[in-house]
Each structure stands twice: as structure tokens, then as C-alpha cells.
Design an enzyme around this catalytic site. Structure first.
Site, PDB file in Angstrom:
ATOM      1  N   CYS A 102       0.366  -0.982  -0.200  1.00  0.00           N
ATOM      2  CA  CYS A 102      -0.532   0.182   0.235  1.00  0.00           C
ATOM      3  C   CYS A 102       0.685   0.777   0.040  1.00  0.00           C
ATOM      4  CB  CYS A 102      -0.973   0.237   1.325  1.00  0.00           C
ATOM      5  SG  CYS A 102      -0.281   0.174   2.754  1.00  0.00           S
ATOM      6  N   THR A 189       9.201   0.225   5.000  1.00  0.00           N
ATOM      7  CA  THR A 189       8.084  -1.045   4.576  1.00  0.00           C
ATOM      8  C   THR A 189       8.514  -1.435   3.151  1.00  0.00           C
ATOM      9  OG1 THR A 189       6.512  -0.286   6.613  1.00  0.00           O
ATOM     10  CG2 THR A 189       5.932  -1.914   4.796  1.00  0.00           C
ATOM     11  N   GLU A 256      10.960  -4.346   7.676  1.00  0.00           N
ATOM     12  CA  GLU A 256      11.270  -2.104   7.185  1.00  0.00           C
ATOM     13  C   GLU A 256      12.888  -2.284   7.253  1.00  0.00           C
ATOM     14  OE1 GLU A 256       8.400  -3.345   9.440  1.00  0.00           O
ATOM     15  OE2 GLU A 256       6.985  -2.049   8.239  1.00  0.00           O
ATOM     16  N   HIS A 291      -2.306   6.932   3.961  1.00  0.00           N
ATOM     17  CA  HIS A 291      -1.606   6.028   4.038  1.00  0.00           C
ATOM     18  C   HIS A 291      -2.262   5.474   5.303  1.00  0.00           C
ATOM     19  CE1 HIS A 291       1.043   2.828   4.261  1.00  0.00           C
ATOM     20  NE2 HIS A 291       2.140   3.015   5.673  1.00  0.00           N
ATOM     21  N   TYR A 295      -4.887   2.006   7.510  1.00  0.00           N
ATOM     22  CA  TYR A 295      -4.641   1.385   8.728  1.00  0.00           C
ATOM     23  C   TYR A 295      -6.065   0.828   9.545  1.00  0.00           C
ATOM     24  CZ  TYR A 295       0.034   2.051   9.207  1.00  0.00           C
ATOM     25  OH  TYR A 295       1.472   1.731   9.454  1.00  0.00           O
TER      26      TYR A 295
END
Lengths: 498, 81
Positions: A102, A189, A256, A291, A295
Site C-alpha cells: 500500500c 516498509t 522495515e 496512508h 490503517y
């Protein structure tokens, strides 16, 4: 569109420089530390070919008319924004983890919107470059990572004020054929298992920071790009079999990395912002809105798995019918669905930008993410409460496999008679994986720390209007509608009662 | 020149929508009629509900904007007619 298997194969053609625990990872697709993250990302490719999910997983490109993976789509309607979050929730459910893709999707949409606005002001040609780049990504079904967060050094100083000028990614040279950039991006990420990296500034900038106003894309194995893969709680359990991880197939959060740009050359056709410091803040805000929208979907998809794991553990331990357990699991569902309401709301309240692309409502996207900095802590607390102390004292898989201790574990860690001990152990490990470790701080800081959302909420809400509403209701300011309803002013109406 | 104003529902406006109409009334003849020389849609946020059903020539405001900008945009639109 690539399948999951083809995506994994495609990674083997790249040679990124990735370091972990003092060694170089030679094949990100095959190394046991990175392979679970690769599997999670592969799910974004695989589900696009499954008729049960293709409605949310795919879209028709407005650039080419071709059917593409939705992660590479530029949203053309509020329905597209809604389908994005539906896709993301499904992927959270299928992986119980972060599937990473994403970020690149949001980066492409953010630079698409902002480059259009830069061109309108300065007559530059960034937007056409972005369109061509996105066409390339769509045609080859690539996975770009989005890289925003700089390492920042002294947080009280702006980029140009830092003692070390490289603590924010910057332009160090402009050439006829492109630019050279230097710096590092943190917590990126999916960077190690992406094909491309899209870089954006991390904050609003001023004139002195012009060299830091830079956005571009490079392949992950471009000369000068180096990645140091971050450690996670319990990451070496990946070398100990498939039980102790809890989610051995897809790991936890995104995997990450610290991504270093050591004098990396970027050709002009891949440069999307170069010195327009007055648009850095806008780009950050647009990206963050996309973003933060996500979530309320990905974490809810993962919560669906945790709720299921907790309910399974309750059954395996014979407490599923206890009224407090039923109540607590219902509370977990309520918390998760509240977050889902937020992400749907900010998507349905989305709007068309001058570029033609749609973005979510900024206020509601920030509310979505702020809830995600809190609610997962509560649903994880409940999961740990129901599971019991065994969530942190369970013996290892190696002891379970050891003939000297296996029978003892089988006997003494048995729950209800119908459930094999190994199944109970696996379910407890899944609760551990999802409620302890990297998952929670990722909810806190991913897409920006809570204070970043608070700032946006304060800026985007209309406090003056609320104060005026209160003045009207309290009888301090005239209520124009009351006068129409009653035909007299409030003072005249209530004077009769005195 | 006659201007007709159409508001969104006003559920969660990010600014005081009436400010736009107040500016318009200073410079133009304003009504809430269905037809006019120009329809001005006033939405409280970027969702832009006021403009959703607008047809033909219209001008849309969805954020706080300076008085001179409002007047400039309206005049620009009227001149195009």
C-alpha cells in the site's frame, strides 16, 4: 498481472544490497529472515487472480485502459477509495500481517496529485513524467516501496540547519542528464522486496531547504542504494521451525529497512520534484492522508485474525461460554469495526483533486489513524487477558519436538479433550505474534506518530464553528431558526415564563 | 447579473459557508432561485456535495477564500458567458 509465484521469481532478477546481522542477504526471496515478508507481498499478486477477490484486487487503468492490480491504480472515484480499503482488509485477513504494497500505491497517488499542482504553478513537466512512470509500473506490475521518513538527526532543527547535511535526503548535484542524491530513509516498509523505491520529502520545507525538496524513483538495486534490514522482537524464531513465530508464513508487520542513498544518480525522467520546497508540505499531507486511510483497514483485517485466534483459544481452553469471555470478544469486534467505520467514512467522503485523481477526507483519515494508535492496544490487551499467562510462558517447538519432553508437554499443556495440544500451542503462538512485539508500536508510529494526526485534526476541524454552535444553543447568540419556528425572539419567548 | 446560490447540507463544514454568500451579496444580485446568469455552489468541505447535482455553467467554492478571489472568480465566469 503477475501471480504470487511470478512476483517471487521477479525478485530473483534484482540484486539489491541488503545487510542483516552482519551479513549480506543474497536472495531476499529465499532468505529465511525476509522470505515471510515476501510471501505476504506475494498475496497481493495472487489474490488478483482469484475470482473471489478480483473485484477489489484489480482496477482498470485510466492511463492505458488495461486491467491492473489495484495497488498500481490511480483512484478515479470515491468508489475506488472504498475498494482500496476493502482490498486492504481482505489482505490483512489473508496474511495476518503487513503486505507492504500500500505504501507504493499511496506514493504514486500522492506524487500524481502533487506533481499536477506543481506544474500548474511553475510550468514544469513533472506530472507527465509521473504518468509515464506509473504506466511503466502498471505494465510490468511492479511493487514500488514508498520512502518518506528521513532519519532527521536533531528534531529541533530543519534539514538545512543540521550539523550533518545528509540527515535528510537531498540533491547534491544537478547534471544535464539527471540529479545525484544523498541521505537515508528510515523504517521503509517492504523496501527489501520491492522492485522500485519512490522517495518523497518528509516535512514542510522553507527556502533554505530547497535541496531537500526532492521526489524521485529508482530501482532497488540502483548503484549506491544500500539497505540495512531492521531487527524485530523474536525475529530469529524464523530459524527455529514453524511454530514459535506464530505466523511463520507471513511474519509480522512489514519488514522495515534503513535505506541509504549513497550518491545515487537519478535520470530526469524519474525526478518528480526538484527544489519546489513550497510543495513539500502538500506532498507529505496528501501521502499521509492516503496512508492513514489504510490503517483502518489493514489493522482491522489483522484484528479479524486476532479475534478469531482469541476465540479459538477460548474454545480450546474450555472458557468460550463464560459470559465475560463472550463480552470481551464482542468488545474486540466493536473496537475493530469502529476503526473500519472510520476508514469507510474517510473514503466515502473523499474528493476529486485538480489532477482528476481522488483522495480521502483528510480530517477523517487522521481520525482513523489516531484510533489505530489506541484501539489495537486495547484489543491486544483483551486477547492476552483471555489467553492467559501461557501467552508468554509457552515452551518452544524444539522442546515439543524433543522425545524427552514431548509427552510431558502433550499431557500437561492439554486443554479440552478434543483439541490436540499442538493445535492449542499454535493458536497461543498466533495470539502472541499478533498482540505482543512489533505489531503494536507499528500501529502507533506507522503512517505517522499520534501527534502528527492530532496536528492535522486540529487544523482540519472547525473549532470556531463549534464555539458558535454552543453560543447559539446557550442563548448567548441569536438563534435565527428558533425565531422562525416560534415567531418571536428567544428573549420574548422566555420572558413569558418569568 | 443575477447569481443563484446553492448550498451543500452543511454537516461538517471546514469554514463558515455563509461568508461566501455575504461577499456575493456585496457585489451582485443574489437569490436562491433555480436559474440565474450564474449558479454558485457553496460546499463546506472538499467532498463538494453542493456541486454534485449542478448542471450547466456553475462556480463551486469548497474552502475559505479571500473576498477579492471570490469576486474575481465570479466576474471571470460571468464574462465567459
Amino acid at each position: 498481472m503477475m501471480t504470487g509465484k511470478e512476483y517471487i521469481e521477479s525478485l530473483r532478477k534484482y540484486r539489491p544490497k541488503i545487510y542483516f546481522m552482519g551479513r549480506r542477504i543474497e536472495s531476499v526471496a529465499d532468505d529465511p529472515i525476509t522470505a515471510p515478508h515476501v510471501n505476504a507481498a506475494a498475496m497481493t499478486y495472487e489474490l488478483a487472480h482469484d475470482p473471489r477477490y478480483e473485484d477489489v484486487m484489480t482496477a482498470v487503468s485510466h492511463l492505458t485502459g488495461e486491467r491492473i492490480n489495484r495497488f498500481n491504480h490511480i483512484h478515479q472515484s470515491t468508489e475506488d477509495l472504498v475498494k482500496k480499503v476493502r482490498m486492504i482488509r481482505v489482505l490483512g485477513q489473508k496474511t495476518g500481517s503487513c503486505f507492504q504494497r500500500c505504501v507504493g500505491c499511496d506514493a504514486m497517488n500522492a506524487i500524481y496529485i502533487t506533481s499536477y499542482n506543481i506544474d500548474r504553478k511553475y510550468g514544469t513537466e513533472y506530472h507527465e513524467r509521473v504518468r509515464q512512470y506509473i504506466k511503466y509500473v502498471q505494465k510490468n506490475d511492479l511493487m514500488p516501496a514508498g520512502a518518506m521518513t528521513d532519519v532527521k538527526g536533531d528534531r529541533s532543527k530543519r534539514p538545512s540547519q543540521q550539523a550533518d547535511k545528509d540527515l535528510y535526503v537531498r540533491i547534491v548535484e544537478k547534471r544535464e542528464d539527471g540529479i545525484v542524491v544523498r541521505g537515508a530513509k528510515a523504517h521503509i516498509t517492504g523496501a527489501v522486496n520491492s522492485h522500485e523505491i519512490i522517495v518523497m520529502p518528509t516535512r514542510a520545507l522553507e527556502a533554505d531547504d530547497k535541496d531537500y525538496a526532492v521526489s524521485f524513483a529508482v530501482p532497488v538495486d540502483a548503484e549506491g542504494v544500500k539497505m540495512i534490514f531492521g531487527r524485530q522482537t523474536n525475529d530469529l524464531r524464523r530459524l527455529d521451525g514453524d511454530m514459535d513465530c506464530g505466523n511463520a508464513k507471513y511474519a509480522t508487520v512489514g519488514g522495515e529497512a534503513l535505506v541509504i542513498f549513497d550518491d545515487v544518480f537519478v535520470p530526469w525522467e524519474r525526478v518528480f520534484m526538484c527544489g519546489e520546497y513550497d510543495f513539500a508540505g502538500e506532498l507529505v499531507e496528501v501521502f499521509a492522508t492516503f496512508h492513514r486511510q489504510n490503517y483502518g483497514a489493514c489493522k482491522v483485517g489483522v484484528a479479524d485474525v486476532l479475534i478469531g485466534a482469541t476465540a479459538n483459544v477460548a474454545e480450546m481452553q474450555g472458557i468460550a461460554r463464560a459470559s465475560h469471555v463472550v463480552d470481551k470478544i464482542t468488545e474486540m469486534i466493536h473496537l475493530a469495526e469502529t476503526c473500519w467505520c472510520c476508514t469507510l467514512a474517510c473514503s466515502y467522503e473523499g474528493f476529486r483533486t485538480p489532477s482528476g485523481a481522488y483522495m480521502p477526507n483528510q480530517l477523517l483519515a487522521n481520525v482513523t489513524k489516531l484510533n489505530i494508535t489506541r484501539f489495537p492496544y486495547e484489543w491486544s490487551r483483551i486477547a492476552q487477558d483471555i489467553t492467559g499467562g501461557i501467552v508468554i510462558t509457552l515452551p518452544s517447538e524444539k522442546d515439543y519436538r524433543n522425545p524427552e519432553t514431548r509427552d510431558l508437554i502433550e499431557k500437561y499443556l492439554k486443554g479440552v479433550a478434543e483439541t490436540p495440544t499442538e493445535q492449542r500451542m499454535r493458536m497461543i503462538r498466533l495470539v502472541e505474534n499478533l498482540s505482543i512485539g512489533a505489531e503494536l508500536p507499528e500501529s502507533m508510529h506507522g503512517a505517522g506518530s499520534p501527534q502528527a494526526q492530532k496536528i492535522m485534526i486540529a487544523r482540519r476541524s472547525n473549532l470556531e464553528m463549534k464555539k458558535e454552535m454552543a453560543r447559539i444553543i446557550a442563548g448567548i447568540k441569536e438563534d435565527e431558526h428558533f425565531r422562525k419556528i416560534r415567531g418571536v425572539t428567544e428573549r420574548e419567548f422566555f420572558s413569558k415564563l418569568k | 447579473m443575477r447569481i443563484a446560490v446553492k448550498y451543500c447540507g452543511g454537516c461538517n463544514p471546514s469554514y463558515r459557508r455563509e461568508e461566501i454568500e455575504e461577499v456575493l451579496r456585496k457585489y451582485f444580485q443574489v437569490s436562491y432561485a433555480d436559474s440565474a446568469d450564474l449558479i454558485v455552489c457553496i460546499s463546506g468541505c472538499k467532498k463538494g456535495c453542493a456541486a454534485e447535482r449542478a448542471r450547466g455553467e456553475f462556480l463551486h467554492f469548497d474552502e475559505k477564500i479571500k473576498e477579492e478571489e471570490i469576486v474575481r472568480k465570479v466576474k471571470e465566469k460571468l464574462l465567459l458567458k
